[in-house]
Design a protein around this motif. Structure first.
Motif, PDB file in Angstrom:
ATOM      1  N   UNK A   8       0.859  -1.191   0.000  1.00  0.00           N
ATOM      2  CA  UNK A   8       0.000   0.000   0.000  1.00  0.00           C
ATOM      3  C   UNK A   8       0.893   1.239   0.000  1.00  0.00           C
ATOM      4  N   UNK A   9       1.338   1.604  -1.192  1.00  0.00           N
ATOM      5  CA  UNK A   9       2.170   2.792  -1.382  1.00  0.00           C
ATOM      6  C   UNK A   9       1.703   3.488  -2.646  1.00  0.00           C
ATOM      7  N   UNK A  10       1.822   4.797  -2.678  1.00  0.00           N
ATOM      8  CA  UNK A  10       1.250   5.562  -3.778  1.00  0.00           C
ATOM      9  C   UNK A  10       2.309   6.315  -4.571  1.00  0.00           C
ATOM     10  N   UNK A  11       1.914   6.656  -5.794  1.00  0.00           N
ATOM     11  CA  UNK A  11       2.754   7.499  -6.638  1.00  0.00           C
ATOM     12  C   UNK A  11       1.877   8.559  -7.277  1.00  0.00           C
ATOM     13  N   UNK A  12       2.500   9.640  -7.668  1.00  0.00           N
ATOM     14  CA  UNK A  12       1.793  10.743  -8.311  1.00  0.00           C
ATOM     15  C   UNK A  12       2.484  11.044  -9.628  1.00  0.00           C
ATOM     16  N   UNK A  13       1.834  10.712 -10.716  1.00  0.00           N
ATOM     17  CA  UNK A  13       2.372  11.011 -12.036  1.00  0.00           C
ATOM     18  C   UNK A  13       2.242  12.503 -12.304  1.00  0.00           C
ATOM     19  N   UNK A  14       2.962  13.038 -13.279  1.00  0.00           N
ATOM     20  CA  UNK A  14       2.820  14.463 -13.617  1.00  0.00           C
ATOM     21  C   UNK A  14       1.381  14.844 -13.951  1.00  0.00           C
ATOM     22  N   UNK A  15       0.695  13.986 -14.695  1.00  0.00           N
ATOM     23  CA  UNK A  15      -0.688  14.283 -15.041  1.00  0.00           C
ATOM     24  C   UNK A  15      -1.608  14.267 -13.842  1.00  0.00           C
ATOM     25  N   UNK A  16      -1.364  13.343 -12.908  1.00  0.00           N
ATOM     26  CA  UNK A  16      -2.191  13.275 -11.707  1.00  0.00           C
ATOM     27  C   UNK A  16      -1.945  14.493 -10.804  1.00  0.00           C
ATOM     28  N   UNK A  17      -0.701  14.939 -10.726  1.00  0.00           N
ATOM     29  CA  UNK A  17      -0.413  16.161  -9.959  1.00  0.00           C
ATOM     30  C   UNK A  17      -1.170  17.351 -10.541  1.00  0.00           C
ATOM     31  N   UNK A  18      -1.183  17.440 -11.871  1.00  0.00           N
ATOM     32  CA  UNK A  18      -1.901  18.528 -12.536  1.00  0.00           C
ATOM     33  C   UNK A  18      -3.399  18.432 -12.259  1.00  0.00           C
ATOM     34  N   UNK A  20      -4.857  17.119  -9.620  1.00  0.00           N
ATOM     35  CA  UNK A  20      -5.110  17.522  -8.232  1.00  0.00           C
ATOM     36  C   UNK A  20      -5.035  19.032  -8.057  1.00  0.00           C
ATOM     37  N   UNK A  21      -4.110  19.653  -8.759  1.00  0.00           N
ATOM     38  CA  UNK A  21      -3.950  21.099  -8.639  1.00  0.00           C
ATOM     39  C   UNK A  21      -5.114  21.844  -9.293  1.00  0.00           C
ATOM     40  N   UNK A  22      -5.503  21.401 -10.497  1.00  0.00           N
ATOM     41  CA  UNK A  22      -6.536  22.117 -11.246  1.00  0.00           C
ATOM     42  C   UNK A  22      -7.932  21.872 -10.687  1.00  0.00           C
ATOM     43  N   UNK A  28      -7.221  17.636  -2.285  1.00  0.00           N
ATOM     44  CA  UNK A  28      -8.251  16.626  -2.507  1.00  0.00           C
ATOM     45  C   UNK A  28      -8.474  15.808  -1.245  1.00  0.00           C
ATOM     46  N   UNK A  29      -9.729  15.510  -0.967  1.00  0.00           N
ATOM     47  CA  UNK A  29     -10.100  14.714   0.211  1.00  0.00           C
ATOM     48  C   UNK A  29      -9.520  15.309   1.497  1.00  0.00           C
ATOM     49  N   UNK A  30      -9.457  16.617   1.542  1.00  0.00           N
ATOM     50  CA  UNK A  30      -8.944  17.349   2.711  1.00  0.00           C
ATOM     51  C   UNK A  30      -7.454  17.139   2.945  1.00  0.00           C
ATOM     52  N   UNK A  31      -6.765  16.503   1.988  1.00  0.00           N
ATOM     53  CA  UNK A  31      -5.339  16.220   2.162  1.00  0.00           C
ATOM     54  C   UNK A  31      -4.514  17.086   1.220  1.00  0.00           C
ATOM     55  N   UNK A  32      -3.523  17.803   1.725  1.00  0.00           N
ATOM     56  CA  UNK A  32      -2.626  18.519   0.821  1.00  0.00           C
ATOM     57  C   UNK A  32      -1.834  17.534  -0.026  1.00  0.00           C
ATOM     58  N   UNK A  33      -1.676  17.850  -1.286  1.00  0.00           N
ATOM     59  CA  UNK A  33      -0.926  16.970  -2.176  1.00  0.00           C
ATOM     60  C   UNK A  33       0.530  16.886  -1.723  1.00  0.00           C
TER      61      UNK A  33
END
Length: 316
Positions: A8-18, A20-22, A28-33
């Protein structure tokens, strides 16, 4: 320090970061990226003596903001990034492919694409914009995953519909995620997902969320609805055959309760990094390593042996 395998570990791709930001202003979900690069994963692995990590996308699921085409495009970008990391670090990292749920044809195509990239597993959200796992509309997807004997990691999302006034003080990830995991697994049980698709190995996150304390209560539904079969309310039977990660704070209460109901050979370690900050990852690992609630042999099973046996079974 115990050797470990992280399920149970996560990754953030460039597109996913974008994304979350946009769409969520990086909250998201009350959690800072969290800040993330693949070095984040590798650093956690080195620090915690983790031999192998399966990385997956976290919540929120892409469908909450996109239509079918956009969801499919976002899913492909996320999976391509995960596949690249697996290719670069094949002995250390595997990726769990996301699917563009609730869109069936797009998901079936992405399963084929992900398998061509040698995905180790798949990750499914508990709900995709309100379509919960267990919904019969998703059966073609489950059938295809069953055909391929897939390992499937469930991951909670914000409950849908959301009740914002109930989460204004308590973070959605802290409480809402537990409710949504519980809701999804019960819905899967009622719709016979676990019996219709027995070749899928499901990993239920966060030590089963609220399932250990609600499973007997679900069985009472049969007294109120005579149309229900025994299998549709047999949450304990489901739990006895599934896998569970122990990401998060599972001591002193949750893990001992879970152990009364599940196969101890099916408990798996998870960091929930990078959403769980590094100091807390270290603290939680030490708490599990130092506890006297479980035996030393069982700790070795949870941290490493069970995961190794599961991964080896996928290669057969």
């Amino acid at each position: 320090m115990y050797r470990k395998i992280d399920f149970h570990a996560h990754y953030l791709s460039p597109g996913y970061k974008k994304f979350l930001k946009e769409k969520f202003n990086d909250h998201a979900d009350d959690c800072p990226t969290p800040a993330y690069s693949i070095d984040t994963t590798l650093s956690t692995m080195e620090r915690q003596r983790i031999d192998y990590t399966i990385i997956s996308a976290s919540a929120p699921h892409f469908s909450v903001a996109y239509d079918a085409n956009q969801t499919a495009e976002m899913t492909a970008e996320v999976n391509d990034y995960g596949a690249e990391q697996q290719e670069h670090y094949p002995d250390k990292i595997g990726f769990a492919a996301s699917l563009p749920l609730p869109y069936v044809e797009e998901s079936l195509s992405e399963i084929d694409r992900a398998l061509s990239k040698n995905t180790v597993a798949f990750t499914l959200p508990t709900n995709a914009n309100g379509t919960y796992l267990g919904n019969p509309d998703l059966d073609p997807i489950m059938s295809k995953l069953n055909e391929h004997h897939a390992l499937v990691l469930l991951h909670p999302n914000e409950p849908h519909p959301a009740t914002k006034n109930m989460s204004s003080k308590i973070n959605i990830a802290v409480m809402g995620f537990f409710f949504d995991t519980t809701r999804a697994v019960v819905n899967m049980t009622v719709n016979d997902i676990f019996t219709k698709y027995p070749n899928i190995k499901f990993i239920i996150p966060h030590a089963g969320a609220l399932l250990p304390v609600i499973s007997d209560r679900v069985a009472l539904s049969k007294k109120m609805n005579s149309e229900l079969t025994d299998s549709q309310v047999d949450v304990p039977g489901v739990m006895a055959n599934q896998y569970f990660d122990v990401a998060g704070k599972v001591l002193p209460y949750q893990l001992p309760t879970l152990l009364q109901m599940v196969n101890p050979n099916h408990l798996l370690y998870g960091t929930d990094s990078p959403y769980t900050p590094a100091p807390l990852v270290d603290h939680l690992a030490k708490t599990l390593a130092d506890t006297d609630v479980v035996s030393e042999p069982m700790k070795q099973m949870i941290f490493y042996d069970n995961g190794k046996q599961l991964l080896d079974s996928l290669k057969r």
